[in-house]
Scaffold this active site. Structure first.
Site, PDB file in Angstrom:
ATOM      1  N   ASN A 158      -0.600   8.352  -5.536  1.00 23.02           N
ATOM      2  CA  ASN A 158      -1.441   7.438  -4.768  1.00 23.02           C
ATOM      3  C   ASN A 158      -1.067   7.373  -3.301  1.00 23.02           C
ATOM      4  OD1 ASN A 158       0.845   6.193  -6.215  1.00 23.02           O
ATOM      5  ND2 ASN A 158       0.369   4.401  -4.973  1.00 23.02           N
ATOM      6  N   HIS A 208     -12.321   0.406  -9.460  1.00 16.49           N
ATOM      7  CA  HIS A 208     -12.555   0.211  -8.019  1.00 16.49           C
ATOM      8  C   HIS A 208     -12.072   1.370  -7.159  1.00 16.49           C
ATOM      9  CE1 HIS A 208      -8.448  -1.082  -6.511  1.00 16.49           C
ATOM     10  NE2 HIS A 208      -8.275  -1.159  -7.819  1.00 16.49           N
ATOM     11  N   CYS A 332      -0.271  -2.005  -3.485  1.00 16.81           N
ATOM     12  CA  CYS A 332       0.442  -2.897  -4.403  1.00 16.81           C
ATOM     13  C   CYS A 332       1.795  -3.310  -3.860  1.00 16.81           C
ATOM     14  CB  CYS A 332       0.617  -2.226  -5.763  1.00 16.81           C
ATOM     15  SG  CYS A 332      -0.941  -1.754  -6.517  1.00 16.81           S
TER      16      CYS A 332
END
Length: 399
Positions: A158, A208, A332
């Site tokens: 990510n 999402h 995050c």
């Protein structure tokens, strides 16, 4: 180039954090708030409309990865799906063994879950990666023991965008009789995935990240894999995940998945063109910059650079003032002052890991936006470096 309410430029380069919900997704969702609002577990006609919508979405998602519909379980997102895959598998197979293999650059939804299991008596091997973020397949095979029950390696990172050799990992896992889970949150809907071809036993994804709604995801569990119930209560999701289904979210993820598949080839081509243009422009025009992640084996939309002599947080604030949305790593962990664990794991020292910038594109971005953004980065970096004692020391030593 888009503009905000004040008439200033607005450029969104943080699609790895979340994506704009597609108009057709929003349109599909709305009736399930106002017209077809029945609980799918009820037996009357209104509820049947909700139940059919969930079934359709499940079929669409299963087809997208070459799975069967009854192998798809809806969750509240990718983090829940990761937790479920790892914890429920560990519990179901603990009589066989308590050893799990993962990598040092996984999302925290995987790493923190593994740390939780270590406190419960499980052993976890954290594979190192090379400087590009790729695991070593020989080291993976060497790490497998008689008591190894699970390999959990993410499909694509990510932060730096590196895509792992998933097919080979799956083949190694299958050859040794070990279950293989992959966190595909960044990959699902972005690049082709086949769970059978890649020998994937469990796969996590989130709505999402592909122009769908937040608060919904799924876990693929191959038929025959033992997995305990993750949320206890009712009989939803075939008794494995209790709680009334998020029908609007599930509908939205189904439509987003269908949309992603229909545009995938063109989207990949467009994003690679934009990505490579931005990488080349930054490398050519900005000194003391380093591309993080694998140059070719990376997500089509991911650009991640380290800039020496600056703090990533200061760069982000300055970019935001110019109407540019970007990040320094995972959303995050955006509240943490620690450098990215991914950048440290690929060998960057703390001072260089602190100066990272992640720009993740969409097919809607333009060359004009890239030119504007890189020009702003150049100006901001010059300003920040002129304030940096480290940069001043470097200039003195090299003058």
């Amino acid at each position: 180039m888009n503009q905000n309410n004040q008439g200033k430029p607005f450029i969104y380069f943080d699609n790895a954090a979340t994506t704009k919900t597609a108009p057709e997704v929003v349109e599909a969702i709305l009736p399930y708030y106002t017209e077809f609002y029945g609980n799918p577990s009820s037996i009357y006609t209104l509820a049947n409309e909700s139940r059919k919508a969930v079934t359709l979405a499940r079929d669409t998602i299963a087809n997208a990865i070459g799975a069967e519909a009854n192998e798809i379980y809806f969750t509240a997102g990718g983090s829940e799906a990761d937790n479920w895959a790892i914890i429920a598998t560990a519990e179901a197979y603990q009589t066989k063994g308590k050893h799990i293999i993962t990598s040092a650059i996984e999302h925290h939804a995987v790493l923190t879950t593994c740390e939780f299991l270590e406190k419960k008596g499980y052993e976890v091997t954290y594979l190192k990666t090379d400087e590009y973020g790729l695991i070593n397949l020989e080291e993976l095979e060497h790490a497998i023991r008689k008591d190894t029950i699970l390999i959990s390696i993410m499909f694509a990172n990510n932060e730096i965008g590196t895509i792992q050799p998933i097919l080979q990992i799956g083949e190694i896992a299958k050859a040794h009789g070990v279950l293989f889970h992959t966190d595909a949150v960044q990959a699902f809907g972005q690049i082709p995935i086949s769970v059978d071809e890649m020998k994937i036993d469990m796969l996590s994804a989130s709505g999402h990240k592909l122009n769908g709604p937040k608060g919904v995801g799924f876990l693929y569990i191959r038929k025959g894999v033992k997995s305990r119930s993750f949320i206890h209560g009712g009989q939803q999701e075939r008794g494995r995940r209790a709680g009334t289904e998020n029908v609007p979210g599930i509908v939205g993820m189904g439509v987003a998945t269908k949309r992603a598949l229909s545009i995938m080839d063109l989207k990949i081509k467009r994003e690679i063109e934009l990505r490579d243009y931005m990488i080349q422009k930054i490398e050519k025009e900005i000194p003391f910059s380093r591309l993080n992640g694998h140059r070719e084996q990376r997500l089509p939309n991911n650009v991640n650079f380290g800039f020496e002599f600056v703090e990533g947080e200061s760069l982000l604030i300055k970019l935001d003032m110019e109407g540019i949305c970007a990040s320094s790593g995972s959303a995050c962990t955006s509240g943490s002052l620690d450098p990215s664990h991914v950048l440290l794991a690929i060998g960057l020292p703390h001072e260089k890991a602190h100066g990272s910038l992640r720009l993740t594109l969409s097919e809607e971005n333009t060359i004009e936006e890239i030119d504007y953004t890189v020009d702003k980065i150049k100006v901001i970096l010059e300003y920040l470096r002129n304030m940096s004692p480290l940069y001043e020391d470097y200039k003195k030593k090299n003058s």
